[in-house]
Motif scaffolding. Structure first.
Motif, PDB file in Angstrom:
ATOM      1  N   GLU A   1       0.837  -1.209   0.000  1.00 48.13           N
ATOM      2  CA  GLU A   1       0.000   0.000   0.000  1.00 48.13           C
ATOM      3  C   GLU A   1       0.870   1.257   0.000  1.00 48.13           C
ATOM      4  N   ASN A   2       1.959   1.226   0.775  1.00 48.85           N
ATOM      5  CA  ASN A   2       2.860   2.377   0.853  1.00 48.85           C
ATOM      6  C   ASN A   2       3.495   2.650  -0.497  1.00 48.85           C
ATOM      7  N   TYR A   3       3.899   1.585  -1.195  1.00 47.56           N
ATOM      8  CA  TYR A   3       4.526   1.793  -2.501  1.00 47.56           C
ATOM      9  C   TYR A   3       3.502   2.300  -3.519  1.00 47.56           C
ATOM     10  N   ALA A   4       2.283   1.780  -3.446  1.00 43.34           N
ATOM     11  CA  ALA A   4       1.253   2.250  -4.386  1.00 43.34           C
ATOM     12  C   ALA A   4       1.011   3.747  -4.219  1.00 43.34           C
TER      13      ALA A   4
ATOM     14  N   ILE B   1      14.391   9.637  -4.152  1.00 40.49           N
ATOM     15  CA  ILE B   1      14.990   8.878  -3.053  1.00 40.49           C
ATOM     16  C   ILE B   1      13.924   8.314  -2.123  1.00 40.49           C
ATOM     17  N   GLU B   2      12.808   9.048  -1.978  1.00 41.58           N
ATOM     18  CA  GLU B   2      11.708   8.557  -1.139  1.00 41.58           C
ATOM     19  C   GLU B   2      10.986   7.392  -1.822  1.00 41.58           C
ATOM     20  N   LEU B   3      10.858   7.475  -3.148  1.00 43.27           N
ATOM     21  CA  LEU B   3      10.271   6.355  -3.883  1.00 43.27           C
ATOM     22  C   LEU B   3      11.156   5.118  -3.770  1.00 43.27           C
ATOM     23  N   ARG B   4      12.466   5.360  -3.831  1.00 39.35           N
ATOM     24  CA  ARG B   4      13.412   4.238  -3.716  1.00 39.35           C
ATOM     25  C   ARG B   4      13.299   3.578  -2.343  1.00 39.35           C
ATOM     26  N   GLU B   5      13.131   4.363  -1.307  1.00 36.79           N
ATOM     27  CA  GLU B   5      12.969   3.811   0.033  1.00 36.79           C
ATOM     28  C   GLU B   5      11.699   2.963   0.123  1.00 36.79           C
ATOM     29  N   ALA B   6      10.631   3.443  -0.486  1.00 36.38           N
ATOM     30  CA  ALA B   6       9.384   2.682  -0.480  1.00 36.38           C
ATOM     31  C   ALA B   6       9.544   1.373  -1.261  1.00 36.38           C
ATOM     32  N   GLN B   7      10.275   1.452  -2.379  1.00 36.17           N
ATOM     33  CA  GLN B   7      10.515   0.255  -3.180  1.00 36.17           C
ATOM     34  C   GLN B   7      11.360  -0.752  -2.409  1.00 36.17           C
ATOM     35  N   ASN B   8      12.435  -0.273  -1.747  1.00 30.50           N
ATOM     36  CA  ASN B   8      13.283  -1.173  -0.955  1.00 30.50           C
ATOM     37  C   ASN B   8      12.508  -1.797   0.203  1.00 30.50           C
TER      38      ASN B   8
END
Length: 438
Positions: free
Chosen positions: A379-382, A396-403
């Motif tokens: 849900e967080n990544y979506a 960088i925030e998207l990358r953190e969500a992806q990781n």
């Protein structure tokens, strides 16, 4: 033309996939039990112990020998007679021929024969238990590797998904960079992250290949590089194991513990065999044969005998340097050591069971937690990718969500795999690991 080539390549790829044989866990185990070299060798060892467990090998049965011999001499004689004269004989031939059947039987040796026969039977049972232990170790090993291959396949799928997410991010950044809404640094960072995910994917292909080769090796397939497909795509978590049932089965059915009990029995039989030397022994012998002697001199030219011979021997060892007493003492000590080893093994099994059960329950709790974390991470990544498309979130925030999403998927997969390993080990300890053949 390009479309035709791609279509042909896709068709060839699909043909290769569908040509692969699909293996379930049961099929992997059955194939390995039939072909694995260690299994075949230990079964041969079991056959040897079965062949040795016979009354004849223990000494119950008599022995029979059929033999024949012939010998001769040729001598010159110079004899001085009592009347003072001499006698000179040249080339005197003497020949002897023997043929006969001889039987020997130890009728009684202080119950040593009975102890030896019981010992051979116990060794046969130990051979059966050794085969069972080897089979159980093999089943546990191949089940562990099978589910490792499942886990590595799941991880490959997750990494492919991660690469697709990074590719989508890179596509968005490239479009924004082309219109000048982001800096080149953002573009390069997206490219670096995409390359890093691609590198992990390439490494995972190697890990997956190693697991597949190991599974082929356990099944003793001639082509260890064979690209087999496995039936399971997920790890089926068993949450219904019962601690007390597993413990009771372990104490009553564990193959290693049963083998230790057999070793104690063997020590007791060795003691019985040592005690047999306290008794007298009785041995019988009989023979039927022919003996012929041809003399080249004397009053008898041919002497022949044909008939039966028999005998009885009764004996008792009065003194052997106190060795009999020493052997009996050592045999009693070996019984004590066998009992101590069995108690030590039981304690070790209890400790292993306790640790495995704790790990099993702990990983079940972790698995439940990681399933919740995965839902939250998805849900967080979506939300993050939608905000990123709208330009409301930094790369960088998207990358953190992806990781976070990839790590949640990895932790859930590891928890599932660890639960399965604990299940396999617990079933092996309780002597129930062969249920995977059902």
């Amino acid at each position: 033309m390009k479309r035709i080539v791609l279509t042909f390549a896709f068709t060839a790829c699909c043909a290769g996939i569908f040509a692969q044989e699909i293996y379930s866990l049961k099929q992997c185990i059955e194939t390995g039990l039939e072909r694995n070299y260690s299994i075949r060798m230990v079964r041969n060892e079991e056959l040897i112990t079965a062949n040795n467990a016979t009354p004849g090998n223990a000494g119950y049965l008599p022995t029979a020998d059929l033999n024949a011999s012939f010998s001769g001499t040729a001598h010159n004689y110079d004899n001085r007679l009592t009347d003072g004269g001499t006698e000179h004989l040249t080339g005197v031939h003497t020949e002897t021929a023997d043929a006969g059947l001889n039987l020997n039987w130890t009728a009684f040796d202080g119950f040593g024969i009975q102890a030896e026969y019981a010992r051979l039977k116990e060794l046969q049972r130990v051979g059966e238990l050794n085969t069972r232990m080897t089979v159980e170790d093999f089943v546990a090993g191949i089940a562990g590797e099978y589910y490792n291959l499942v886990r590595q396949t799941i991880r490959l799928k997750n990494l492919r998904y991660a690469v697709s997410l990074s590719r989508e991010r890179l596509r968005i950044v490239e479009e924004r960079y082309s219109i000048g809404s982001v800096s080149r640094m953002d573009l390069q960072q997206a490219q670096v992250d995409f390359n890093a995910d691609s590198s992990m994917l390439f490494t995972q292909f190697e890990t997956l290949h190693s697991s597949r080769v190991r599974l082929n090796e356990l099944m003793a397939l001639e082509d260890v590089d064979r690209r087999i497909r496995i039936r399971d795509s997920v790890i089926d978590v068993n949450t219904l194991l019962n601690e007390q049932t597993l413990r009771d089965n372990m104490l009553s059915n564990n193959a290693t513990l049963l083998a230790s009990a057999k070793n104690k029995t063997l020590s007791e039989l060795d003691y019985r065999k040592a005690l047999s030397r306290n008794y007298p022994y009785v041995r019988l012998n009989a023979g039927y044969g022919y003996n012929g002697a041809w003399a080249g001199t004397g009053t008898t030219d041919l002497q022949q005998r044909l008939g039966l011979s028999y005998g009885l021997t009764v004996g008792f060892n009065l003194f052997d340097g106190l060795n009999r007493r020493r052997e009996q003492r050592n045999a009693r000590i070996q019984i004590q050591n066998s009992e101590l080893r069995m108690q030590q093994l039981e304690l070790s099994l209890r400790a292993s069971h306790s640790n495995l059960w704790m790990a099993y329950r702990n990983n079940l709790d972790l698995w439940e937690l990681e399933k919740e974390n995965l839902v939250v991470a998805q849900e967080n990544y979506a939300i993050a990718i939608e905000r990123y498309r709208l330009g409301d979130l930094a790369g960088i925030e998207l990358r953190e969500a992806q990781n976070s999403l990839l790590e949640a998927e990895e932790r859930r997969s590891i928890a599932e795999y660890n639960i399965k390993l604990c299940e396999i080990s617990l079933l092996q300890l309780s002597g129930q690991v062969l249920k995977y053949l059902e």
